[in-house]
Design an enzyme around this catalytic site. Structure first.
Site, short mmCIF file in Angstrom:
data_model
loop_
_atom_site.label_atom_id
_atom_site.label_comp_id
_atom_site.label_asym_id
_atom_site.label_seq_id
_atom_site.Cartn_x
_atom_site.Cartn_y
_atom_site.Cartn_z
N ASP A 134 0.84 -1.20 0.00
CA ASP A 134 0.00 0.00 0.00
C ASP A 134 0.87 1.25 0.00
O ASP A 134 2.08 1.21 0.30
CB ASP A 134 -0.87 -0.05 1.27
CG ASP A 134 -2.15 0.76 1.16
OD1 ASP A 134 -2.30 1.52 0.19
OD2 ASP A 134 -2.99 0.64 2.08
N ASP A 153 -10.83 2.25 -3.00
CA ASP A 153 -11.36 2.00 -1.66
C ASP A 153 -12.88 2.01 -1.67
O ASP A 153 -13.51 1.70 -0.66
CB ASP A 153 -10.84 3.05 -0.68
CG ASP A 153 -9.47 2.68 -0.15
OD1 ASP A 153 -9.07 1.52 -0.34
OD2 ASP A 153 -8.80 3.54 0.44
C1 DGJ Z 1 -5.78 2.04 1.93
C2 DGJ Z 1 -6.19 0.79 1.21
O1 DGJ Z 1 -6.72 1.09 -0.03
C3 DGJ Z 1 -7.19 0.03 2.08
O2 DGJ Z 1 -7.66 -1.09 1.41
C4 DGJ Z 1 -6.50 -0.34 3.37
O3 DGJ Z 1 -5.47 -1.25 3.12
C5 DGJ Z 1 -5.99 0.90 4.07
N1 DGJ Z 1 -5.18 1.70 3.20
C6 DGJ Z 1 -5.18 0.53 5.29
O4 DGJ Z 1 -4.60 1.60 5.88
#
Ligand code: DGJ
Length: 738
Positions: free
Chosen positions: A486, A556
């Site tokens: 990430d 997200d």
């Molecule tokens: C952003 C990601 O897109 C989410 O799926 C998740 O992993 C969060 N970060 C965690 O902080």
């Protein structure tokens, strides 16, 4: 052969009409070397031509168009010449591809062709992701150019993928002089052509709203999409297509460029006084300045060009085939991915071993194949305010340690995956307390926080090594088969204590090279790992990252309706096999909408497919649907991953329903996904016209008695079932019976 070079004289390309013709199955790309100065001009890109010598289009013999006929108007030649790789400051007042600052403080740069070579296959681009192809799959042309006044050598690389209708381009620069040269701009490709009254297609968005399609008419002046975020970002995408006004999914001309890069970019079209359009793509020149000492080289990233005369859908399928076969690598490239359950939306930071095992126990009974532990397992990371950089397992949460948890999950018959955000550092972390200078910052200026975190200065080797060892140590410590990498903030406050003042302009690009180096090390040491890239959802969904990970978290926003537009825009270029997509709980955590569980499954099936919910807490009726959804995944995933994608209707356009289809390469099977977002009273007909079928094959829709010719289903279409209510969906599975 992919590239044909027609020598017109004994000296190869040193006389007035020297032609390079790059042919794919359906397209030709033609350049010519003109005038006494050996300028390289763009002659033609489009549908395949039989003739090769079409340099008459450049009007190379007519005064006043070329300096050899009319030296007094050399600057107007420069300003109207369709340059293949335009320079700067010597008469061409459009935006060029290359910019320099010489020791003398001058900006002029202009290239002439010196020589060329042609060979089978394609070279790697040092330190950069790029498409690849074996001998006979592709052919490469290198055109060596020079600016004699600067002592600079510039090699233009073209690779033709003959069966994929794609041409890739990149640029290699060498300082062959005895003085430093500062590169202030190095773009990767340019297409100078007549404006056929084009429309422009680009992708735009925001966090949780990535890659929405925008189509507009182009006009005089410049229009650019770009990023200065150190990554492509949620907002714009390194892609642009120019298409004729009548172009639809199925007919019309499309010229598209896409940039294989994960940092600052610019894609620009400029329509000038002569109604020609210049389409350029490359690293964003803003905040870029690269010092080239004598003998040093710079390699620009790759741009992909494609031309389709079969509409937007033709372009899409070219990108899908190119990326599936010539960009994505590794163990999972051609394989079905395990159905995963990720605990992010299930628990956020509030989890421990017991909770995870409870989720895994339920999940395995339903057919879910992998548990992914998301953010919050390390240091004192109980919220997003701290601990990035402290990559030690928090054994208060993960009681018994990571290996114990992984073994318990494995005993349940499931694989185990883990989340990292390796590029970041929280000010509230042990790492920051011991190495405050490891964060990217401008000395004397307080760096801006985003999500309460700073970015590590990966341009420093000791920082890269630390980061890599943190990740690798965890992966070596247990049977971890998946990593979600990430990255949750853009870069800002650009400064590195390790670089001299005249190299600070290199940081953005050096950062991206460092990221590539880290991921390269990772996939080499752990070749069987399934890597999924992610950046606050889909801010780093780009072809560069696909070179390292076969899938990327799309957004997200997991709401089924929002996902229709996000996945439509993503699938415009990217294979469905790359789009991270999960079924989540409702009311949806981003928009508060409640959609049927069934529909959430249909939408996620189009991507990698998985779950992002607490399976121990959802309603029993929903839980009961999971085994059925997973069996659909196993039934259809080969088709979805490997087939040809066709867009039938867009909810973004009709505001009522969405419909797309995947047809197997042998045309014996197809899957149509139909999502009725809004019901509409008293509609007479919702007939959809299938695409890509074999007109002579008969197809039966699963569950129905009759079979129809592909011809009928494409020309006359078929009626979708009337669905009662909003947000309803239906899959139609067709199999050829003849
Ligand atoms: C952003 C990601 O897109 C989410 O799926 C998740 O992993 C969060 N970060 C965690 O902080």
């Amino acid at each position: 052969m992919g590239i044909k070079h027609y020598d017109c004289g004994p000296q190869n390309i040193h006389s007035a009409k020297r032609i390079f013709k790059l042919d794919t199955q359906n397209t030709s790309y033609i350049m010519a070397v003109v005038d006494n100065d050996n300028f390289l001009g763009h002659v033609y890109y489009g549908s395949k031509l039989k003739d090769y010598d079409v340099a008459y289009l450049l009007r190379t013999n007519e005064a006043p168009f070329v300096p050899s006929q009319n030296e007094r108007d050399r600057s107007s030649f420069m300003d109207s010449f369709p340059a293949e790789y335009p320079g700067h400051g010597v008469g061409d007042c459009r935006d060029g591809c290359i910019g320099v600052l010489s020791q003398g403080g001058h900006r002029g740069v202009n290239l002439s062709v010196v020589s060329h070579k042609i060979y089978d296959g394609k070279p790697e681009l040092t330190g950069l992701p790029a498409t690849f192809g074996r001998q006979r799959e592709c052919t490469t042309l290198e055109i060596e150019c020079a600016d004699a006044a600067l002592g600079m050598e510039v090699t233009l690389l073209y690779t033709v993928f003959e069966n994929v209708d794609a041409v890739t381009r990149s640029v290699h620069i060498k300082n062959a002089s005895r003085q430093d040269i500062y590169l202030t701009k190095v773009l990767s490709a340019c297409l100078d052509m007549d404006n056929k009254d084009f429309d422009r297609m680009t992708l735009h968005g925001s966090w949780a709203r990535e890659r929405h399609i925008q189509r507009q008419k182009i006009g005089y002046g410049k229009y650019a999409v770009s990023s200065l975020r150190g990554e492509p970002g949620h907002q714009e995408h390194p892609f642009m297509a120019l298409m004729t006004e009548e172009t639809t999914q199925d007919v019309g001309e499309v010229y598209a460029v896409h940039f294989v890069y994960s940092g600052n970019f610019i894609v620009q079209e400029e329509v000038n006084q002569f109604d020609s359009v210049r389409l350029t793509v490359g690293i964003n020149p803003d905040d870029f300045c690269w010092k080239l000492a004598p003998e040093e080289c710079f390699q620009a990233p790759e741009a992909v060009l494609t031309y389709s005369e079969n509409g937007i859908g033709g372009m899409t399928r070219t990108f899908h085939d190119l990326y599936r076969n010539h960009l994505i690598r590794g163990e999972y490239r051609d394989k079905k991915r395990p159905v995963l359950i990720n605990n992010w939306e299930a628990t956020y930071f509030d989890f421990n071993t017991d909770k995870l095992i409870a989720i895994a126990k339920q999940a395995t009974g339903l057919g879910i194949e992998m548990l992914v532990m998301d953010d919050g397992w390390f240091g004192n990371r109980d919220s997003d305010n701290r601990a990035l950089g402290d990559w030690q397992v928090n054994e208060e949460k993960i009681k018994g340690g990571l290996n114990f948890l992984v073994e318990e999950v494995n005993k349940l018959g499931m694989k185990f995956g883990i989340w990292f955000e390796p590029e970041m550092i929280s000010p509230d972390s042990d790492l920051y307390r011991s190495h405050p200078d490891w964060a990217i910052a401008i000395p004397g200026r307080k760096a801006s926080l985003a999500r309460n975190q700073l970015v590590l200065d990966l341009t420093r080797k000791e920082v890269r090594d630390y980061v890599y060892e943190c990740v690798a140590k965890i992966l070596r410590s247990a049977n971890i088969e998946y990593v979600k990498w990430d990255m949750n903030r853009p870069l800002s406050d650009i400064g590195s204590v390790s670089l001299p003042a005249d190299r600070q302009g290199e940081i953005y690009h050096r950062y991206v090279l460092a990221l590539y180096e880290l991921q390269d090390r990772l996939v080499k040491e752990f070749p069987y790992l399934l890597l999924e890239n992610c950046s606050g959802g889909g801010a780093r969904f780009d072809p560069g990252m696909l070179y390292y990970s076969p899938q990327i978290w799309c957004s997200d926003d997991t709401d089924a309706v929002e996902r229709l537009a996000i996945q439509e825009g993503t699938a415009l270029i990217y294979p469905l096999s790359t789009m991270g997509a999960h079924v989540s709980d409702c009311p949806n955590h981003t928009v508060g909408r409640t959609t049927p569980f069934e529909t959430r499954g249909y939408v996620a099936l189009t991507g990698t497919f998985g779950y992002e919910l607490d399976v121990t807490k959802i309603a029993q009726e929903e839980r009961n649907m999971i085994p059925e959804q997973i069996s659909m995944y196993h039934k259809y995933n080969d088709l979805i991953r490997c087939g040809d994608y066709y867009r039938i209707a867009s909810y973004g356009e009709n505001h009522l329903y969405d419909c797309y289809e995947v047809v197997s390469k042998d045309k014996k099977e197809a899957l149509v996904t139909y999502i009725q977002v809004l019901n509409c009273p008293n509609y007479h007909s919702r007939r959809i016209y299938l695409k890509g079928l074999d007109p002579h094959m008969k197809y039966r829709i699963e569950g129905e008695k009759e079979a129809y010719y592909g011809d009928t289903l494409m020309k006359a279409g078929f009626q979708t079932e009337k669905l009662w209510g909003d947000f309803k969906g239906r899959l139609y599975h067709l199999k050829a019976i003849l």
